[in-house]
Design a protein around this motif. Sequence first.
Motif, PDB file in Angstrom:
ATOM      1  N   ARG A  75       0.842  -1.186   0.000  1.00 21.38           N
ATOM      2  CA  ARG A  75       0.000   0.000   0.000  1.00 21.38           C
ATOM      3  C   ARG A  75       0.884   1.246   0.000  1.00 21.38           C
ATOM      4  O   ARG A  75       1.712   1.436   0.894  1.00 21.38           O
ATOM      5  N   LEU A  76       0.688   2.085  -0.989  1.00 19.16           N
ATOM      6  CA  LEU A  76       1.530   3.274  -1.137  1.00 19.16           C
ATOM      7  C   LEU A  76       0.748   4.544  -0.847  1.00 19.16           C
ATOM      8  O   LEU A  76      -0.437   4.633  -1.151  1.00 19.16           O
ATOM      9  N   ASP A  77       1.431   5.536  -0.275  1.00 17.05           N
ATOM     10  CA  ASP A  77       0.831   6.869  -0.208  1.00 17.05           C
ATOM     11  C   ASP A  77       0.571   7.328  -1.640  1.00 17.05           C
ATOM     12  O   ASP A  77       1.397   7.069  -2.529  1.00 17.05           O
ATOM     13  N   PRO A  78      -0.570   8.003  -1.896  1.00 10.79           N
ATOM     14  CA  PRO A  78      -0.886   8.399  -3.273  1.00 10.79           C
ATOM     15  C   PRO A  78       0.234   9.161  -3.963  1.00 10.79           C
ATOM     16  O   PRO A  78       0.531   8.936  -5.135  1.00 10.79           O
ATOM     17  N   TRP A  79       0.896  10.093  -3.242  1.00  7.19           N
ATOM     18  CA  TRP A  79       1.949  10.880  -3.891  1.00  7.19           C
ATOM     19  C   TRP A  79       3.145  10.020  -4.256  1.00  7.19           C
ATOM     20  O   TRP A  79       3.813  10.267  -5.277  1.00  7.19           O
ATOM     21  N   VAL A  80       3.434   9.001  -3.431  1.00  2.00           N
ATOM     22  CA  VAL A  80       4.558   8.098  -3.719  1.00  2.00           C
ATOM     23  C   VAL A  80       4.262   7.287  -4.974  1.00  2.00           C
ATOM     24  O   VAL A  80       5.113   7.139  -5.862  1.00  2.00           O
ATOM     25  N   LYS A  81       3.033   6.794  -5.063  1.00  4.69           N
ATOM     26  CA  LYS A  81       2.634   6.040  -6.258  1.00  4.69           C
ATOM     27  C   LYS A  81       2.742   6.918  -7.505  1.00  4.69           C
ATOM     28  O   LYS A  81       3.283   6.496  -8.537  1.00  4.69           O
ATOM     29  N   THR A  82       2.250   8.149  -7.406  1.00  2.00           N
ATOM     30  CA  THR A  82       2.294   9.064  -8.555  1.00  2.00           C
ATOM     31  C   THR A  82       3.734   9.387  -8.931  1.00  2.00           C
ATOM     32  O   THR A  82       4.083   9.459 -10.122  1.00  2.00           O
ATOM     33  N   LEU A  83       4.602   9.569  -7.947  1.00  2.00           N
ATOM     34  CA  LEU A  83       6.021   9.816  -8.215  1.00  2.00           C
ATOM     35  C   LEU A  83       6.645   8.647  -8.976  1.00  2.00           C
ATOM     36  O   LEU A  83       7.390   8.848  -9.952  1.00  2.00           O
ATOM     37  N   LEU A  84       6.334   7.421  -8.548  1.00  2.00           N
ATOM     38  CA  LEU A  84       6.879   6.225  -9.211  1.00  2.00           C
ATOM     39  C   LEU A  84       6.324   6.079 -10.629  1.00  2.00           C
ATOM     40  O   LEU A  84       7.052   5.730 -11.564  1.00  2.00           O
ATOM     41  N   LEU A  85       5.026   6.348 -10.791  1.00  2.00           N
ATOM     42  CA  LEU A  85       4.428   6.269 -12.131  1.00  2.00           C
ATOM     43  C   LEU A  85       5.089   7.280 -13.074  1.00  2.00           C
ATOM     44  O   LEU A  85       5.368   6.970 -14.238  1.00  2.00           O
TER      45      LEU A  85
END
Length: 447
Positions: A75-85
């Motif tokens: 489970r990722l923080d939304p901003w972390v997921k967006t950064l990785l994407l």
Amino acid sequence: MMTKFQPQNARELALVALEGVVEKGAYSNLQVDQLLKKYPLADKDRRLATNIIYGVLQHKLTLEYWLQSFVKGKRLDPWVKTLLLSAIYQFHYLERVPDWAVTDESIKIAKRRGNPGIRKFVTGVLHAVLREGLPDLGKINNPNLRLSLQSSVPQWLVAELVTEYGQEKTEKVLQSINEPAHQVVRVNTAKTDMETIKEALDKMGVEYHESQVAQDALVITKGEVITSSLFESGKITIQDESAMLAVESMHINPNDKVLDACAAPGGKTVQIAEKLIGGHVDALDIHQHKVRLIEKNAQRLGVGDRVTANALDARKVNELFADESFDKILVDAPCSGMGLLRRKPEIRYTKTLDDSKKLHQIQLSILDAVAAKVKKGGIITYSTCTILQQENDQTVQAFLTKHPEFELVKTTTARKIKDNRHSLTLTILPSDFNSDGFFISSLKKGI
């Protein structure tokens, strides 16, 4: 909570914009405009930020599928997921940007915004992506799922397009919607002419070519026009080629009385008004603030005296207008917008087939309401910026069933677009001319 935000950093600004769209439901084009006005970047950085924002939104399902295998359900923080994407997008799609630069910048952002554990996690994921490579989408056996992930379009939309247009056309459409949108200007013939504008653009060093789709359009290939005096003085306006065809197909006469039933922000209203000398256009929108947009647009283009804008739901036209008041009526109806995926990539993830069915009913109710307002022998032009047939041909057929006093006549444009087609209605797919997808029909009232 963000700390030490560095707005001059293109990647960080792109991350903030993506958060606004993905998490808060902002429209991508408005979000980009607002942020770049608030935090101006150098041209190179602005192009990079814009590319990342639209690229991540266009390829979101693809990027999420690739990311899954590296985060293993964590489970990722939304901003972390967006950064990785956004980092994976840059690795795969931006060939001129070195991988080390993407990795280094992404890790710095993770360090500024998160704790040491997040920085370490982001570092590990990015190194793993570069070391192992991304999963091969071609190995997915289910054809609709494969096409969905390759084009980053929900499976329901893939299935619907295949049913309506066949596999080959669908693949072309889905490939085209992830290509960059053109910037197109329409020459305001109420103030100037094509040759004068061409000369002015040449002097500005703007590169362009004439549209093969719309008569008064120029496709800008290099240079900025929206901040120019040509735009500010209303000699040109921004409008997609396909969108211009609805008014083109109306064949406006100088003395026509016209109703634009669903008008905001007024692009087609002013296009109608430009053709009028002695005639008038009444423009309706349900929201007062959008009515002000229509009026502002009309003033900028110098046709304010030919336009009356009112805040009114088009389904309540009886409140303002007598029967047979208009020579021509434009119903550019509320729709799912599935022809605009190149410009507004996020809408593909939020709309459903059920939304499209509900819109069909709204579209039909608007057509029902305005039917009595067009004169005998007059035409209602019904258009949408979607390519889903239940909002297009099916809405038209449902209207004709209820209103036998109307007949469908062939939609024609100045450049005779797709004139050799079999259908009387005109459907422009995004893959036809690399413009927006659009539908136009012409409904003539019997004498």
